[in-house]
Design a protein around this motif. Structure first.
Motif, short mmCIF file in Angstrom:
data_model
loop_
_atom_site.label_atom_id
_atom_site.label_comp_id
_atom_site.label_asym_id
_atom_site.label_seq_id
_atom_site.Cartn_x
_atom_site.Cartn_y
_atom_site.Cartn_z
N SER A 55 0.72 -1.07 0.12
CA SER A 55 -0.14 -0.07 0.16
C SER A 55 1.02 1.34 -0.10
O SER A 55 0.49 2.29 -0.57
N GLU A 56 2.05 1.31 0.80
CA GLU A 56 2.99 2.42 0.77
C GLU A 56 3.37 2.62 -0.77
O GLU A 56 3.64 3.61 -1.32
N PRO A 101 -2.99 8.02 -4.59
CA PRO A 101 -3.51 7.75 -3.06
C PRO A 101 -4.48 6.38 -3.05
O PRO A 101 -5.12 6.24 -3.91
N VAL A 102 -4.03 5.68 -1.87
CA VAL A 102 -4.83 4.43 -1.80
C VAL A 102 -6.21 4.74 -1.82
O VAL A 102 -7.20 4.04 -2.25
N GLU A 103 -6.82 5.81 -1.10
CA GLU A 103 -8.25 6.14 -1.09
C GLU A 103 -8.77 6.40 -2.35
O GLU A 103 -9.87 6.50 -2.71
N SER A 162 0.98 4.10 -3.04
CA SER A 162 0.52 5.45 -2.89
C SER A 162 1.41 6.27 -3.34
O SER A 162 1.54 7.42 -3.66
N ARG A 163 2.81 5.62 -3.76
CA ARG A 163 3.62 6.47 -4.72
C ARG A 163 3.22 7.05 -6.10
O ARG A 163 3.56 7.85 -6.77
N TRP A 219 -7.54 -3.48 1.98
CA TRP A 219 -7.50 -2.74 0.92
C TRP A 219 -9.18 -1.90 1.21
O TRP A 219 -9.45 -0.81 0.71
#
Length: 238
Positions: free
Chosen positions: A51-52, A59-61, A55-56, A82
């Motif tokens: 997930s990190e 954004p996960v959201e 996010s690069r 997730w």
């Protein structure tokens, strides 16, 4: 351990985590679009790393879709992690897999997909391809990104060990060697014909779950892999 991010085709990213103790690689794929899609949710224990890494890129959201090839720990172990992190994301899987497993396992009711059904992500289009029992799992299926010609091919071409992110080197030999170690593929009369139908797509890239992304002659690679499995099936009938 770390999760490395590589763009293997325009707006398609490989999230790769190599586990040295197992000498095995786990890859997940992000299709970046108006509604970003993640193919393979991965092992639950790898969620913080992956997930990190995701996010690069986005954004996960912002994730719009969570999908996977079949129900197995390295494909859906982190599904509900997730789901919790991406409140707008729809969970999607083949209709049969939803019926027998995912309706019960997912904290968010999944969208059932039929064979050949397309999800328009806004800028990218992914097509669900049903491949029951190929390489394994009643609910097995793959995703084909139509605009780039990228086949996200799950456990096909599984290889042991670490590998580069992208390659044009031969991938059939390592895949058949791994098959002879693991015996992970269902050998049926439909195995090779199903692979040949995938070859007819003539993909421009193959996103392997356990190996490098392949950018050589993808159609030929799929046909050679099909031939290798056809030979193993014939031997099993003796």
């Amino acid at each position: 351990m770390e999760t490395k991010v590589t763009e293997i085709a325009p707006d398609i990213y490989r999230l790769s985590t190599y586990i040295p103790d197992a000498d095995f690689m786990f890859n997940q794929f992000l299709v970046d679009a108006e509604e970003p899609l993640l193919f393979h949710c991965g092992l639950r224990g790898l969620f913080p790393l992956v997930s990190e890494a995701l996010s690069r890129v986005v954004p996960v959201e912002r994730l719009g879709w969570l999908t996977f090839g079949h129900v197995e720990a390295d494909e859906i172990g982190a599904l509900n992690s997730w789901v919790a992190a991406a409140p707008r994301a729809k969970v999607a899987h083949g209709a049969m897999g939803c019926l027998v497993s995912v309706n019960d396992m997912s904290d968010r009711l999944p969208v059932p997909l039929n064979d050949g059904e397309v999800i328009d992500l806004g800028g990218r289009r992914v097509r669900r391809l049903e491949t029951p029992h190929m390489p394994h799992g009643w609910d097995a299926g793959l995703l084909y990104e139509e605009t780039t010609g990228t086949l996200l091919c799950g456990d096909l071409f599984t290889a042991i060990g670490d590998s580069p992110a992208l390659t044009e080197q031969e991938i059939v030999g390592p895949a058949l060697a791994a098959e002879d170690v693991f015996g992970a593929t269902c050998l049926t009369a439909a195995t090779a014909p199903t692979m040949l139908r995938l070859a007819d797509l003539e993909p421009t890239a193959l996103g392997l779950m356990h190996g490098p992304a392949y950018t050589g002659d993808c159609g030929t690679a799929l046909r050679e892999l099909a031939a290798g499995y056809a030979q193993r099936f014939e031997r099993s009938q003796v």
